[in-house]
Write a protein that holds these residues in place. Structure first.
Motif, PDB file in Angstrom:
ATOM      1  N   LEU A 270      -3.654  -5.500  -2.209  1.00  0.00           N
ATOM      2  CA  LEU A 270      -3.483  -5.854  -3.617  1.00  0.00           C
ATOM      3  C   LEU A 270      -4.294  -7.086  -4.003  1.00  0.00           C
ATOM      4  CD1 LEU A 270       0.356  -5.256  -4.082  1.00  0.00           C
ATOM      5  CD2 LEU A 270      -1.524  -3.869  -4.959  1.00  0.00           C
ATOM      6  N   ASP A 271      -4.691  -7.887  -3.011  1.00  0.00           N
ATOM      7  CA  ASP A 271      -5.458  -9.097  -3.302  1.00  0.00           C
ATOM      8  C   ASP A 271      -6.882  -8.787  -3.731  1.00  0.00           C
ATOM      9  OD1 ASP A 271      -5.532  -8.183  -0.512  1.00  0.00           O
ATOM     10  OD2 ASP A 271      -7.007  -9.789  -0.224  1.00  0.00           O
ATOM     11  N   GLY A 272      -7.373  -7.581  -3.452  1.00  0.00           N
ATOM     12  CA  GLY A 272      -8.768  -7.269  -3.762  1.00  0.00           C
ATOM     13  C   GLY A 272      -8.932  -6.382  -4.968  1.00  0.00           C
ATOM     14  N   THR A 273      -7.921  -6.283  -5.816  1.00  0.00           N
ATOM     15  CA  THR A 273      -7.989  -5.348  -6.926  1.00  0.00           C
ATOM     16  C   THR A 273      -7.311  -5.900  -8.171  1.00  0.00           C
ATOM     17  OG1 THR A 273      -7.416  -3.094  -7.637  1.00  0.00           O
ATOM     18  CG2 THR A 273      -5.851  -4.210  -6.195  1.00  0.00           C
ATOM     19  N   ALA A 274      -7.707  -5.377  -9.327  1.00  0.00           N
ATOM     20  CA  ALA A 274      -7.023  -5.682 -10.582  1.00  0.00           C
ATOM     21  C   ALA A 274      -6.059  -4.562 -10.941  1.00  0.00           C
ATOM     22  CB  ALA A 274      -8.045  -5.872 -11.703  1.00  0.00           C
ATOM     23  N   LYS A 275      -5.801  -3.672  -9.995  1.00  0.00           N
ATOM     24  CA  LYS A 275      -4.985  -2.483 -10.244  1.00  0.00           C
ATOM     25  C   LYS A 275      -3.608  -2.590  -9.586  1.00  0.00           C
ATOM     26  CE  LYS A 275      -9.029   0.508 -10.770  1.00  0.00           C
ATOM     27  NZ  LYS A 275      -8.779   0.825 -12.186  1.00  0.00           N
ATOM     28  N   GLY A 276      -3.061  -3.783  -9.547  1.00  0.00           N
ATOM     29  CA  GLY A 276      -1.748  -3.978  -8.940  1.00  0.00           C
ATOM     30  C   GLY A 276      -0.631  -3.242  -9.645  1.00  0.00           C
ATOM     31  N   GLY A 277      -0.901  -2.760 -10.845  1.00  0.00           N
ATOM     32  CA  GLY A 277       0.102  -1.983 -11.566  1.00  0.00           C
ATOM     33  C   GLY A 277       0.462  -0.692 -10.861  1.00  0.00           C
ATOM     34  N   VAL A 278      -0.350  -0.299  -9.873  1.00  0.00           N
ATOM     35  CA  VAL A 278      -0.062   0.922  -9.121  1.00  0.00           C
ATOM     36  C   VAL A 278       1.290   0.821  -8.419  1.00  0.00           C
ATOM     37  CG1 VAL A 278      -1.173   0.220  -6.950  1.00  0.00           C
ATOM     38  CG2 VAL A 278      -1.124   2.636  -7.593  1.00  0.00           C
ATOM     39  N   VAL A 279       1.714  -0.378  -8.074  1.00  0.00           N
ATOM     40  CA  VAL A 279       3.026  -0.576  -7.439  1.00  0.00           C
ATOM     41  C   VAL A 279       4.130  -0.073  -8.373  1.00  0.00           C
ATOM     42  CG1 VAL A 279       4.665  -2.312  -6.623  1.00  0.00           C
ATOM     43  CG2 VAL A 279       2.243  -2.533  -6.072  1.00  0.00           C
ATOM     44  N   ILE A 280       4.001  -0.404  -9.645  1.00  0.00           N
ATOM     45  CA  ILE A 280       5.005  -0.014 -10.639  1.00  0.00           C
ATOM     46  C   ILE A 280       4.994   1.496 -10.845  1.00  0.00           C
ATOM     47  CG2 ILE A 280       5.751  -0.325 -13.029  1.00  0.00           C
ATOM     48  CD1 ILE A 280       4.093  -3.028 -12.900  1.00  0.00           C
ATOM     49  N   GLY A 281       3.791   2.046 -11.030  1.00  0.00           N
ATOM     50  CA  GLY A 281       3.671   3.466 -11.321  1.00  0.00           C
ATOM     51  C   GLY A 281       4.137   4.357 -10.198  1.00  0.00           C
ATOM     52  N   ILE A 282       3.752   4.037  -8.963  1.00  0.00           N
ATOM     53  CA  ILE A 282       4.141   4.870  -7.821  1.00  0.00           C
ATOM     54  C   ILE A 282       5.645   4.816  -7.600  1.00  0.00           C
ATOM     55  CG2 ILE A 282       4.000   5.016  -5.306  1.00  0.00           C
ATOM     56  CD1 ILE A 282       1.026   4.474  -5.539  1.00  0.00           C
ATOM     57  N   SER A 283       6.221   3.629  -7.701  1.00  0.00           N
ATOM     58  CA  SER A 283       7.668   3.495  -7.546  1.00  0.00           C
ATOM     59  C   SER A 283       8.402   4.333  -8.583  1.00  0.00           C
ATOM     60  CB  SER A 283       8.077   2.027  -7.664  1.00  0.00           C
ATOM     61  OG  SER A 283       9.477   1.890  -7.658  1.00  0.00           O
ATOM     62  N   ASP A 284       7.921   4.300  -9.816  1.00  0.00           N
ATOM     63  CA  ASP A 284       8.576   5.031 -10.895  1.00  0.00           C
ATOM     64  C   ASP A 284       8.385   6.540 -10.749  1.00  0.00           C
ATOM     65  OD1 ASP A 284       9.874   5.363 -13.505  1.00  0.00           O
ATOM     66  OD2 ASP A 284       7.871   5.905 -14.211  1.00  0.00           O
ATOM     67  N   HIS A 285       7.186   6.951 -10.394  1.00  0.00           N
ATOM     68  CA  HIS A 285       6.878   8.387 -10.354  1.00  0.00           C
ATOM     69  C   HIS A 285       7.576   9.102  -9.209  1.00  0.00           C
ATOM     70  CE1 HIS A 285       4.390  11.888 -11.379  1.00  0.00           C
ATOM     71  NE2 HIS A 285       4.325  12.107 -10.078  1.00  0.00           N
ATOM     72  N   PHE A 286       7.601   8.456  -8.037  1.00  0.00           N
ATOM     73  CA  PHE A 286       8.135   9.126  -6.859  1.00  0.00           C
ATOM     74  C   PHE A 286       9.570   8.709  -6.509  1.00  0.00           C
ATOM     75  CE2 PHE A 286       3.522   9.253  -6.410  1.00  0.00           C
ATOM     76  CZ  PHE A 286       3.327  10.606  -6.164  1.00  0.00           C
ATOM     77  N   HIS A 287      10.097   7.725  -7.224  1.00  0.00           N
ATOM     78  CA  HIS A 287      11.469   7.256  -7.000  1.00  0.00           C
ATOM     79  C   HIS A 287      11.694   6.862  -5.536  1.00  0.00           C
ATOM     80  CE1 HIS A 287      12.522   8.480 -11.062  1.00  0.00           C
ATOM     81  NE2 HIS A 287      11.917   9.618 -10.823  1.00  0.00           N
ATOM     82  N   ILE A 288      10.696   6.198  -4.980  1.00  0.00           N
ATOM     83  CA  ILE A 288      10.761   5.695  -3.609  1.00  0.00           C
ATOM     84  C   ILE A 288      10.595   4.180  -3.666  1.00  0.00           C
ATOM     85  CG2 ILE A 288       9.688   5.736  -1.327  1.00  0.00           C
ATOM     86  CD1 ILE A 288       8.633   8.537  -2.039  1.00  0.00           C
ATOM     87  N   PRO A 289      11.460   3.423  -3.016  1.00  0.00           N
ATOM     88  CA  PRO A 289      11.364   1.963  -3.109  1.00  0.00           C
ATOM     89  C   PRO A 289      10.132   1.411  -2.406  1.00  0.00           C
ATOM     90  CG  PRO A 289      13.068   2.596  -1.538  1.00  0.00           C
ATOM     91  CD  PRO A 289      12.627   3.853  -2.217  1.00  0.00           C
ATOM     92  N   LEU A 295      -1.199  -8.613   0.954  1.00  0.00           N
ATOM     93  CA  LEU A 295      -1.872  -9.529   0.030  1.00  0.00           C
ATOM     94  C   LEU A 295      -3.047 -10.256   0.674  1.00  0.00           C
ATOM     95  CD1 LEU A 295       1.446 -11.001  -1.354  1.00  0.00           C
ATOM     96  CD2 LEU A 295      -0.095  -9.522  -2.642  1.00  0.00           C
ATOM     97  N   GLY A 296      -3.540  -9.773   1.805  1.00  0.00           N
ATOM     98  CA  GLY A 296      -4.650 -10.448   2.465  1.00  0.00           C
ATOM     99  C   GLY A 296      -4.775 -10.004   3.906  1.00  0.00           C
TER     100      GLY A 296
END
Length: 317
Positions: A270-289, A295-296
């Motif tokens: 996640l430290d090398g991208t501006a797409k950290g929102g993927v954490v939110i989307g994947i958690s919501d879509h697949f209902h997996i914690p 981060l490095g």
């Protein structure tokens, strides 16, 4: 300042640095979107939608967030940057909570499940073996005896890399010759771990994306033979995803959740991208914690995912 508070501050600083690119991409654009405006109108919502989608939150999750903001703003459409940021923070935190992502304090395993067995899945290149090494290190720091199982027997580099990690951090490893049956490696690992009083077992698996049938058969076989040693193993099936790949991470999650019962996620790089929102989307879509985030490159840069700290770092304190 106590050692405990200093440690927490260092973890928070690492999280802030790791999410800096995503924060700049989201928060800075959000500030510009509402600058000079006094209402949450359609233009603001359209801009917010574009910001979230470009951060790889995902279309469905973005629309869900927009709908929630619309409902909250229907009574009083006056907004400042601070108010909109606060609403976003609250709604995203609520979304993560709804999808069973809970704040964990540290790297710990249930006391009544020893050894605690983690089967790690994911494609090559996502940081799977490195994440296993970092995870093993964190468990060892907690006083756990850790066994690694090198069940990715199709790729010599995978076994070699895991061996290097085991030697570097001082944990046990069970491995066989290249081309050996992965299920056999898993069986031997659990047998040895149980006989030697291990607390945690981490089983690496092949990172190739097979077709769904072959992938399912292989992972099912590994789980089946582990149950001969520990009936309720594996306790955790941890899917490793590369956060910098955005929508590819969604597709990988779709493949692996179709092939096996994934019940935890680790999102790396996640430290090398501006797409950290993927954490939110994947958690919501697949209902997996989401359980861990990377981060490095440092051994300490794998963190337990804390919903509140993540949202605070993303949108500011």
């Amino acid at each position: 300042m106590s050692i405990f508070n200093l440690f927490n501050r260092e973890k928070k600083e690492t999280l802030d640095r790791g999410l800096a690119r995503t924060k700049q991409g989201v928060f800075a654009r959000l500030t510009r979107a509402v600058a000079g405006r006094r209402r949450i109108d359609d233009d603001v919502l359209d801009e917010l939608e574009e910001i979230l989608i470009s951060s790889d939150v995902g279309v469905d999750t973005t629309l869900k967030i927009i709908e929630r903001i619309e409902r909250r703003a229907s009574a009083d459409r006056y907004v400042t940057t601070e108010e909109l940021t606060a609403i976003l923070r609250e709604e995203i935190a609520a979304l993560l909570t709804e999808n069973r992502t809970e704040d964990m304090d540290d790297f710990s395993v249930p006391a009544d499940r020893r050894p605690y067995v983690i089967m790690v899945v994911g494609v090559n290149g996502v940081g799977k073996t490195t994440t296993i090494g970092k995870l093993a290190w964190q468990f060892k720091k907690k006083g756990c005896r850790v066994f690694l199982g090198a069940a990715d027997t199709f790729r010599a580099a995978a076994v070699e890399q895991l061996t290097v990690w085991s030697e570097r951090i001082g944990v046990d490893i069970v491995k066989q010759q290249m081309g050996s049956d992965p299920a056999s490696v898993a069986y031997d690992t659990l047998a040895s771990a149980r006989a030697n009083g291990a607390d945690v077992v981490i089983i690496d698996t092949a990172g190739r994306l097979h077709n769904k049938i072959n992938l399912m058969n292989e992972l099912t076989k590994i789980k089946h033979v582990m149950k001969k040693i520990i009936p309720d193993a594996p306790h955790e099936v941890l899917l490793i995803l590369d956060g910098s790949t955005g929508q590819n991470a969604f597709e990988q999650a779709r493949q692996f959740t179709a092939a096996t019962e994934v019940n935890a996620l680790a999102v790396t790089k996640l430290d090398g991208t501006a797409k950290g929102g993927v954490v939110i989307g994947i958690s919501d879509h697949f209902h997996i914690p989401v359980k861990y985030i990377g981060l490095g490159e440092g051994v300490e840069d794998l963190q337990v995912f804390n919903r509140k700290a993540f949202v605070d770092s993303l949108f500011g304190e």
